[in-house]
Design a protein around this motif. Structure first.
Motif, PDB file in Angstrom:
ATOM      1  N   LEU A  10       0.851  -1.158  -0.016  1.00 37.39           N
ATOM      2  CA  LEU A  10      -0.051  -0.014   0.009  1.00 37.39           C
ATOM      3  C   LEU A  10       0.672   1.351   0.046  1.00 37.39           C
ATOM      4  N   TYR A  11       2.312   1.020  -0.435  1.00 39.59           N
ATOM      5  CA  TYR A  11       2.844   2.202  -0.314  1.00 39.59           C
ATOM      6  C   TYR A  11       2.513   3.434  -0.965  1.00 39.59           C
ATOM      7  N   GLU A  12       2.356   3.475  -2.321  1.00 44.83           N
ATOM      8  CA  GLU A  12       1.663   4.333  -3.063  1.00 44.83           C
ATOM      9  C   GLU A  12       0.485   4.996  -2.532  1.00 44.83           C
ATOM     10  N   ASP A  13      -0.395   4.138  -2.161  1.00 50.96           N
ATOM     11  CA  ASP A  13      -1.835   4.533  -1.604  1.00 50.96           C
ATOM     12  C   ASP A  13      -1.738   5.413  -0.534  1.00 50.96           C
ATOM     13  N   VAL A  14      -0.547   4.888   0.550  1.00 49.55           N
ATOM     14  CA  VAL A  14      -0.199   5.788   1.817  1.00 49.55           C
ATOM     15  C   VAL A  14       0.296   6.993   1.297  1.00 49.55           C
ATOM     16  N   SER A  15       1.213   7.070   0.313  1.00 49.35           N
ATOM     17  CA  SER A  15       1.828   8.242   0.030  1.00 49.35           C
ATOM     18  C   SER A  15       0.874   9.378  -0.521  1.00 49.35           C
ATOM     19  N   LYS A  16       0.081   8.786  -1.264  1.00 53.58           N
ATOM     20  CA  LYS A  16      -1.083   9.606  -1.986  1.00 53.58           C
ATOM     21  C   LYS A  16      -1.893  10.261  -0.955  1.00 53.58           C
ATOM     22  N   VAL A  17      -2.375   9.496   0.129  1.00 58.27           N
ATOM     23  CA  VAL A  17      -3.197  10.103   1.158  1.00 58.27           C
ATOM     24  C   VAL A  17      -2.176  11.015   1.971  1.00 58.27           C
ATOM     25  N   VAL A  18      -1.108  10.692   2.454  1.00 55.61           N
ATOM     26  CA  VAL A  18      -0.391  11.884   3.071  1.00 55.61           C
ATOM     27  C   VAL A  18      -0.265  13.114   2.616  1.00 55.61           C
ATOM     28  N   GLU A  19      -0.313  13.020   0.889  1.00 56.96           N
ATOM     29  CA  GLU A  19       0.003  14.221   0.244  1.00 56.96           C
ATOM     30  C   GLU A  19      -1.247  15.057   0.496  1.00 56.96           C
ATOM     31  N   ILE A  20      -2.593  14.620   0.765  1.00 57.33           N
ATOM     32  CA  ILE A  20      -3.613  15.363   0.798  1.00 57.33           C
ATOM     33  C   ILE A  20      -3.933  15.555   2.306  1.00 57.33           C
ATOM     34  N   ILE A  21      -3.311  15.307   3.006  1.00 56.65           N
ATOM     35  CA  ILE A  21      -3.542  15.706   4.700  1.00 56.65           C
ATOM     36  C   ILE A  21      -3.133  17.120   4.761  1.00 56.65           C
ATOM     37  N   PRO A  22      -4.079  18.161   5.334  1.00 49.23           N
ATOM     38  CA  PRO A  22      -3.761  19.395   5.564  1.00 49.23           C
ATOM     39  C   PRO A  22      -2.398  19.635   6.415  1.00 49.23           C
ATOM     40  N   THR A  23      -1.824  20.618   6.268  1.00 45.80           N
ATOM     41  CA  THR A  23      -0.668  20.965   7.094  1.00 45.80           C
ATOM     42  C   THR A  23      -0.951  21.646   8.489  1.00 45.80           C
ATOM     43  N   GLU A  24      -2.030  22.230   8.284  1.00 42.47           N
ATOM     44  CA  GLU A  24      -2.778  23.047   9.340  1.00 42.47           C
ATOM     45  C   GLU A  24      -3.007  21.888  10.639  1.00 42.47           C
ATOM     46  N   THR A  25      -2.918  22.602  11.850  1.00 42.82           N
ATOM     47  CA  THR A  25      -3.164  21.717  12.915  1.00 42.82           C
ATOM     48  C   THR A  25      -4.301  22.293  14.018  1.00 42.82           C
ATOM     49  N   TYR A  26      -4.943  21.514  14.687  1.00 42.79           N
ATOM     50  CA  TYR A  26      -5.848  22.206  15.528  1.00 42.79           C
ATOM     51  C   TYR A  26      -5.087  22.980  16.674  1.00 42.79           C
ATOM     52  N   ASN A  27      -5.734  24.151  16.950  1.00 45.37           N
ATOM     53  CA  ASN A  27      -5.339  24.990  17.925  1.00 45.37           C
ATOM     54  C   ASN A  27      -3.830  25.499  17.773  1.00 45.37           C
ATOM     55  N   ASN A  28      -3.340  25.378  16.299  1.00 47.44           N
ATOM     56  CA  ASN A  28      -2.006  25.634  15.786  1.00 47.44           C
ATOM     57  C   ASN A  28      -0.856  24.962  16.631  1.00 47.44           C
ATOM     58  N   VAL A  29      -1.162  23.570  17.073  1.00 44.30           N
ATOM     59  CA  VAL A  29      -0.191  22.786  17.647  1.00 44.30           C
ATOM     60  C   VAL A  29       1.051  22.749  16.652  1.00 44.30           C
ATOM     61  N   PHE A  30       2.233  22.738  17.205  1.00 43.78           N
ATOM     62  CA  PHE A  30       3.347  23.020  16.346  1.00 43.78           C
ATOM     63  C   PHE A  30       3.788  21.485  15.954  1.00 43.78           C
ATOM     64  N   ILE A  31       3.381  20.815  16.270  1.00 43.85           N
ATOM     65  CA  ILE A  31       3.741  19.222  15.509  1.00 43.85           C
ATOM     66  C   ILE A  31       2.276  18.526  14.854  1.00 43.85           C
ATOM     67  N   GLY A  32       2.473  17.941  13.968  1.00 40.41           N
ATOM     68  CA  GLY A  32       1.444  17.420  13.320  1.00 40.41           C
ATOM     69  C   GLY A  32       1.226  15.951  13.846  1.00 40.41           C
ATOM     70  N   VAL A  33       2.186  15.392  14.325  1.00 37.46           N
ATOM     71  CA  VAL A  33       2.091  13.786  14.733  1.00 37.46           C
ATOM     72  C   VAL A  33       2.880  13.758  16.088  1.00 37.46           C
ATOM     73  N   SER A  34       2.243  12.950  17.124  1.00 40.03           N
ATOM     74  CA  SER A  34       2.842  12.828  18.333  1.00 40.03           C
ATOM     75  C   SER A  34       4.198  11.867  18.248  1.00 40.03           C
ATOM     76  N   LYS A  35       5.017  12.214  19.175  1.00 32.18           N
ATOM     77  CA  LYS A  35       6.434  11.461  19.178  1.00 32.18           C
ATOM     78  C   LYS A  35       5.926   9.799  19.571  1.00 32.18           C
ATOM     79  N   ASP A  36       4.837  10.026  20.605  1.00 30.59           N
ATOM     80  CA  ASP A  36       4.481   8.366  21.230  1.00 30.59           C
ATOM     81  C   ASP A  36       3.739   7.637  19.908  1.00 30.59           C
TER      82      ASP A  36
END
Length: 195
Positions: A10-36
């Motif tokens: 599913l590598y190509e499918d996952v890559s396509k999905v990641v491309e369309i995920i907005p870069t904006e975050t809720y409450n302007n959190v400075f990270i998009g993904v937790s380290k955990d």
């Protein structure tokens, strides 16, 4: 950051999905993904995905342009959203699809969290399905599954004990026992007695 949560094919499918995920975050959190990270085994292979994502949700018109597998990938990713309503929306869409086994870790993980409406929705949908694939996954991840069961109990105790005073009637317990196959045998760690 999301590739390890899905089969290599599913590598190509996952890559396509990641491309369309907005870069904006809720409450302007400075990270998009937790380290955990969450890590499970699925048919002997390690699956890893972020504990939480903070990206804003994808618009319906964007979602509708994706293929079936890409939509399933997106629903899995957003089941980790920091927003409970977003988690519920994507989990519901996922549960109503003919999801594949690789979506199961995402579904199970959401069910050890604190939003009782998600547990109710998941139970309502899964109780009508054959859940042997969930039970197999939970047996394969025995120790983590026992921790998930304990987390579900602790949230019941903290937030829902007044409303559901008898634990055996609590929807989380019903979901874990009936749909995921939880029993005391899990705690003893005896795989032969799970079946």
């Amino acid at each position: 950051m999301f590739q390890l949560g899905f089969p290599i094919e599913l590598y190509e499918d996952v890559s396509k999905v990641v491309e369309i995920i907005p870069t904006e975050t809720y409450n302007n959190v400075f990270i998009g993904v937790s380290k955990d990270k969450i890590e499970y085994l699925l048919n002997g292979a390690t699956v890893e995905f972020p504990y939480r994502i903070y990206f804003l949700d994808v618009a319906d018109e964007t979602l509708n342009k994706l293929t079936f597998h890409q939509q399933m990938v997106l629903h899995c990713i957003y089941s980790r959203s920091c927003d409970g309503f977003v988690r519920q929306r994507h989990l519901r869409a996922l549960l109503l699809m003919e999801y594949e086994d690789w979506a199961i870790p995402y579904i199970v993980k959401v069910c050890d969290e604190y939003v009782v409406e998600i547990l109710e929705m998941t139970y309502t949908i899964l109780k009508e399905q054959n859940t042997e694939c969930f039970k197999k996954f939970c047996r394969e991840n025995n120790k983590l599954f026992c921790k998930s069961y304990a987390r579900m109990i602790s949230y019941w105790n903290e937030f829902y004990r007044d409303k559901y005073s008898q634990f055996y009637k609590y929807i989380g317990r019903k979901l874990f026992k009936e749909c995921f196959g939880y029993s005391r045998a899990f705690e003893r760690g005896n795989p032969a007695s799970f079946i």
